[in-house]
Design an enzyme around this catalytic site. Structure first.
Site, mmCIF file in Angstrom:
data_model
loop_
_atom_site.group_PDB
_atom_site.id
_atom_site.type_symbol
_atom_site.label_atom_id
_atom_site.label_comp_id
_atom_site.label_asym_id
_atom_site.label_seq_id
_atom_site.Cartn_x
_atom_site.Cartn_y
_atom_site.Cartn_z
ATOM 1 N N ASP A 1 -9.466 -24.012 -8.244
ATOM 2 C CA ASP A 1 -8.014 -23.790 -8.259
ATOM 3 C C ASP A 1 -7.584 -22.686 -7.292
ATOM 4 O O ASP A 1 -6.423 -22.285 -7.275
ATOM 5 C CB ASP A 1 -7.538 -23.454 -9.681
ATOM 6 C CG ASP A 1 -8.231 -22.221 -10.232
ATOM 7 O OD1 ASP A 1 -9.048 -21.612 -9.495
ATOM 8 O OD2 ASP A 1 -7.956 -21.851 -11.386
ATOM 9 N N ARG B 1 3.957 -2.959 7.572
ATOM 10 C CA ARG B 1 5.338 -2.864 8.062
ATOM 11 C C ARG B 1 6.357 -2.811 6.925
ATOM 12 O O ARG B 1 7.520 -2.541 7.161
ATOM 13 C CB ARG B 1 5.612 -3.998 9.052
ATOM 14 C CG ARG B 1 4.973 -3.669 10.404
ATOM 15 C CD ARG B 1 5.012 -4.813 11.366
ATOM 16 N NE ARG B 1 4.046 -5.836 10.980
ATOM 17 C CZ ARG B 1 3.840 -6.951 11.672
ATOM 18 N NH1 ARG B 1 4.539 -7.191 12.759
ATOM 19 N NH2 ARG B 1 2.942 -7.816 11.264
ATOM 20 N N HIS C 1 0.151 1.722 10.875
ATOM 21 C CA HIS C 1 1.426 1.397 11.525
ATOM 22 C C HIS C 1 2.376 2.599 11.517
ATOM 23 O O HIS C 1 3.025 2.884 12.523
ATOM 24 C CB HIS C 1 2.055 0.208 10.811
ATOM 25 C CG HIS C 1 3.339 -0.234 11.409
ATOM 26 N ND1 HIS C 1 3.432 -0.727 12.691
ATOM 27 C CD2 HIS C 1 4.601 -0.242 10.910
ATOM 28 C CE1 HIS C 1 4.697 -1.025 12.947
ATOM 29 N NE2 HIS C 1 5.425 -0.739 11.885
ATOM 30 N N LYS D 1 14.667 -0.086 21.055
ATOM 31 C CA LYS D 1 15.288 -1.376 20.726
ATOM 32 C C LYS D 1 16.020 -1.254 19.410
ATOM 33 O O LYS D 1 15.687 -0.415 18.576
ATOM 34 C CB LYS D 1 14.251 -2.504 20.713
ATOM 35 C CG LYS D 1 13.265 -2.487 19.585
ATOM 36 C CD LYS D 1 12.382 -3.728 19.590
ATOM 37 C CE LYS D 1 11.486 -3.725 18.360
ATOM 38 N NZ LYS D 1 10.581 -4.834 18.262
ATOM 39 N N ASP E 1 0.766 -0.582 21.938
ATOM 40 C CA ASP E 1 1.323 -0.811 20.598
ATOM 41 C C ASP E 1 0.180 -0.790 19.594
ATOM 42 O O ASP E 1 -0.996 -0.855 19.971
ATOM 43 C CB ASP E 1 2.048 -2.163 20.562
ATOM 44 C CG ASP E 1 3.243 -2.126 19.622
ATOM 45 O OD1 ASP E 1 3.256 -1.289 18.703
ATOM 46 O OD2 ASP E 1 4.163 -2.937 19.813
#
Ligand code: R5P
Length: 307
Positions: free
Chosen positions: A34, A93, A127, A189, A215
């Site tokens: 399952d 994030r 991050h 941005k 990045d």
């Protein structure tokens, strides 16, 4: 100093765990019909220090539950200490509430990891730094910047500019610029709608120069493509190179980067990267950094020379 220790690889990236240590601890991770996770540790871990290597890369939730299940099994089997080595920390994030009625998933995951008895966490290029504060246990953040700079040094033409694609990446970009002896430029941005973003500002001189966009994560490739477009509009080029710690390359990311004319892409293997048919991609091994960290932790040594 811990006398006995074991590295347990996860299903997320067994090749990385194998590269860190030749003698891997045995474990069985499977799935019931399952879909539920089924875990068994196939060797004694009583009074041993266990390093569980598991990037929570896509499928993130499956890899996370495996990590938790193996840690729980080790705790119940009397492991002396469990260290979760998360070369990539998924859900990072979701680290703040950007609107009303949103979860902070990274914080929730930190609580889950602690609840199953993990005593220490090792991550690579988180991050955002606030994630560290979600943990009440020891957390060591390593960085892939020196490793990637070594790979980049001979490949960047003189006069190249390091570019932070968003304000949050300025500190990382400063690290690259310092090591490579290159100037820095910063893009800003902002959201133009619920799903769209646009680069609105460029600080720094990129005209006629090769750019290195750096990045932490390349996911859809959207940030890199937007950045490359803005840099070209400002007269940068012809070459644009990209370096990132975690190359997720979700969905059409690879095609997007190719169409944007990115000359070279450097990533590490904190997550499995399928590089076939993409000559512009260079995957730099992260295992030496993680192995160095584990060696120092086993000897109760400092990690500071790794940063
Ligand atoms: C943004 O703050 C990050 O630094 C990354 O740029 C972002 O998460 C990458 O995602 P994507 O490749 O989907 O733009």
């Amino acid at each position: 100093m811990t006398a006995d220790w074991t590295i347990l690889s996860g299903m997320a990236h067994p090749e990385l765990a194998a590269a860190i240590a030749h003698g891997l601890g045995a474990r069985t991770v499977g799935r019931f019909p399952d879909g539920e996770v089924s875990v068994r540790i196939d060797e004694p871990v009583r009074d041993r220090e266990v390093f569980r290597v598991q990037p929570t890369a896509p499928p993130v939730d499956e890899h996370l539950v495996e990590l938790l299940a193996v840690a729980d099994a080790c705790r119940r089997a009397s492991a002396a200490r469990i260290t979760a080595v998360l070369p990539y920390f998924g859900h990072a994030r979701s680290d703040a509430r950007h609107g009303r009625r949103e979860p902070i998933v990274a914080s929730m995951i930190a609580r889950l990891i602690q609840a199953v008895g993990v005593a220490r966490v090792v991550v690579v290029d988180l991050h955002t730094p606030q994630i560290e504060g979600f943990f009440q246990i020891a957390l060591d953040t390593l960085t892939a910047v020196p490793t990637l700079c070594e790979a980049l040094r001979a490949r960047l033409p003189a006069g190249a500019v390091v570019v932070a694609p968003v304000a949050g990446r300025v500190e990382m970009a400063t690290g690259y610029a310092g090591r490579l002896g290159a100037p820095l430029a910063v893009l800003h941005k902002r959201s133009t709608s619920g799903t769209e973003t646009a680069v609105t500002h460029l600080v720094g001189d990129v005209s006629g120069r090769t750019c290195l966009i750096v990045d932490d994560i390349i996911s859809t490739g959207g940030t890199i493509v937007e950045s490359a477009t803005a840099l070209r509009e400002a007269g940068a080029g012809p070459q644009i190179t990209v370096a990132a710690t975690h190359g997720l390359f979700v969905g059409a990311a690879r095609g997007r980067l190719l169409r944007a004319g990115i000359s070279r892409v450097f990533v590490t293997d904190t997550v499995p990267v399928a590089g076939g048919e993409w000559p512009e991609l260079e995957v730099v091994p992260i295992a030496p950094l993680l192995a160095g960290a584990i060696r120092r932790l086993v000897a109760d040594g400092s990690l500071s020379d790794l940063f």
